[in-house]
Design a protein around this motif. Structure first.
Motif, PDB file in Angstrom:
ATOM      1  N   THR A   9       0.832  -1.204   0.000  1.00  0.00           N
ATOM      2  CA  THR A   9       0.000   0.000   0.000  1.00  0.00           C
ATOM      3  C   THR A   9       0.864   1.250   0.000  1.00  0.00           C
ATOM      4  OG1 THR A   9      -1.801  -1.149   1.127  1.00  0.00           O
ATOM      5  CG2 THR A   9      -1.794   1.256   1.269  1.00  0.00           C
ATOM      6  N   THR A  13       1.049   3.940  -3.163  1.00  0.00           N
ATOM      7  CA  THR A  13       0.466   5.266  -2.892  1.00  0.00           C
ATOM      8  C   THR A  13       1.520   6.309  -2.576  1.00  0.00           C
ATOM      9  OG1 THR A  13       0.149   4.823  -0.523  1.00  0.00           O
ATOM     10  CG2 THR A  13      -1.689   4.277  -2.018  1.00  0.00           C
ATOM     11  N   SER A  17       0.962   4.095   5.210  1.00  0.00           N
ATOM     12  CA  SER A  17      -0.378   3.511   5.176  1.00  0.00           C
ATOM     13  C   SER A  17      -1.308   4.106   6.225  1.00  0.00           C
ATOM     14  CB  SER A  17      -0.313   1.989   5.324  1.00  0.00           C
ATOM     15  OG  SER A  17       0.299   1.615   6.542  1.00  0.00           O
ATOM     16  N   LEU A  20      -3.420   7.236   5.162  1.00  0.00           N
ATOM     17  CA  LEU A  20      -4.476   7.059   4.173  1.00  0.00           C
ATOM     18  C   LEU A  20      -5.873   7.134   4.773  1.00  0.00           C
ATOM     19  CD1 LEU A  20      -2.866   4.291   2.018  1.00  0.00           C
ATOM     20  CD2 LEU A  20      -3.304   6.644   1.344  1.00  0.00           C
ATOM     21  N   THR A  24      -9.105   8.419   2.562  1.00  0.00           N
ATOM     22  CA  THR A  24     -10.037   7.400   2.087  1.00  0.00           C
ATOM     23  C   THR A  24     -11.390   7.456   2.788  1.00  0.00           C
ATOM     24  OG1 THR A  24      -9.102   5.784   3.631  1.00  0.00           O
ATOM     25  CG2 THR A  24      -8.186   5.823   1.398  1.00  0.00           C
ATOM     26  N   LEU A  30      -9.536   9.734  -2.179  1.00  0.00           N
ATOM     27  CA  LEU A  30      -9.238   8.327  -2.429  1.00  0.00           C
ATOM     28  C   LEU A  30     -10.283   7.377  -1.844  1.00  0.00           C
ATOM     29  CD1 LEU A  30      -5.366   8.294  -1.830  1.00  0.00           C
ATOM     30  CD2 LEU A  30      -6.602   8.462  -3.989  1.00  0.00           C
ATOM     31  N   LEU A  40      -4.513  -3.734  -1.082  1.00  0.00           N
ATOM     32  CA  LEU A  40      -4.412  -2.491  -0.317  1.00  0.00           C
ATOM     33  C   LEU A  40      -4.997  -2.671   1.071  1.00  0.00           C
ATOM     34  CD1 LEU A  40      -5.524   0.198  -2.908  1.00  0.00           C
ATOM     35  CD2 LEU A  40      -3.239  -0.217  -2.063  1.00  0.00           C
TER      36      LEU A  40
END
Length: 86
Positions: A9, A13, A17, A20, A24, A30, A40
């Motif tokens: 991931t 990206t 991680s 994110l 997200t 995202l 992911l």
């Protein structure tokens, strides 16, 4: 099995991680990215490894709490940077 996913991931990206989570969330840029690729994972502990501005690999840390994985990952990232910046 989570640790390789954390590294993967971060590598694709180019972000830790754990960062994110904000990107997200519903309505974020995202949102839903983790449904596009089953490899992911949006859990702390993955870090991209960069050299001269390019991602050359990634590391994944797991086995502890979110905070412990973050601390260990940051320590490993710091050690990596110390070695490649010599």
């Amino acid at each position: 099995m989570l640790v390789p996913k954390k590294a993967y991931t971060s590598a694709i990206t180019r972000l830790p991680s754990g960062e994110l989570e904000k990107l997200t969330a519903p309505g974020a840029p995202l949102y839903g990215i983790n449904t596009a690729d089953p490899k992911l994972i949006l859990i702390a502990g993955g870090y991209p490894l960069t050299y001269k501005g390019k991602v050359v690999g990634a590391l994944g840390v797991g086995g502890g709490s979110w905070e412990q994985d973050e601390q260990m990952g940051q320590a490993a990232l710091k050690a990596f940077k110390t070695v490649v910046e010599k």
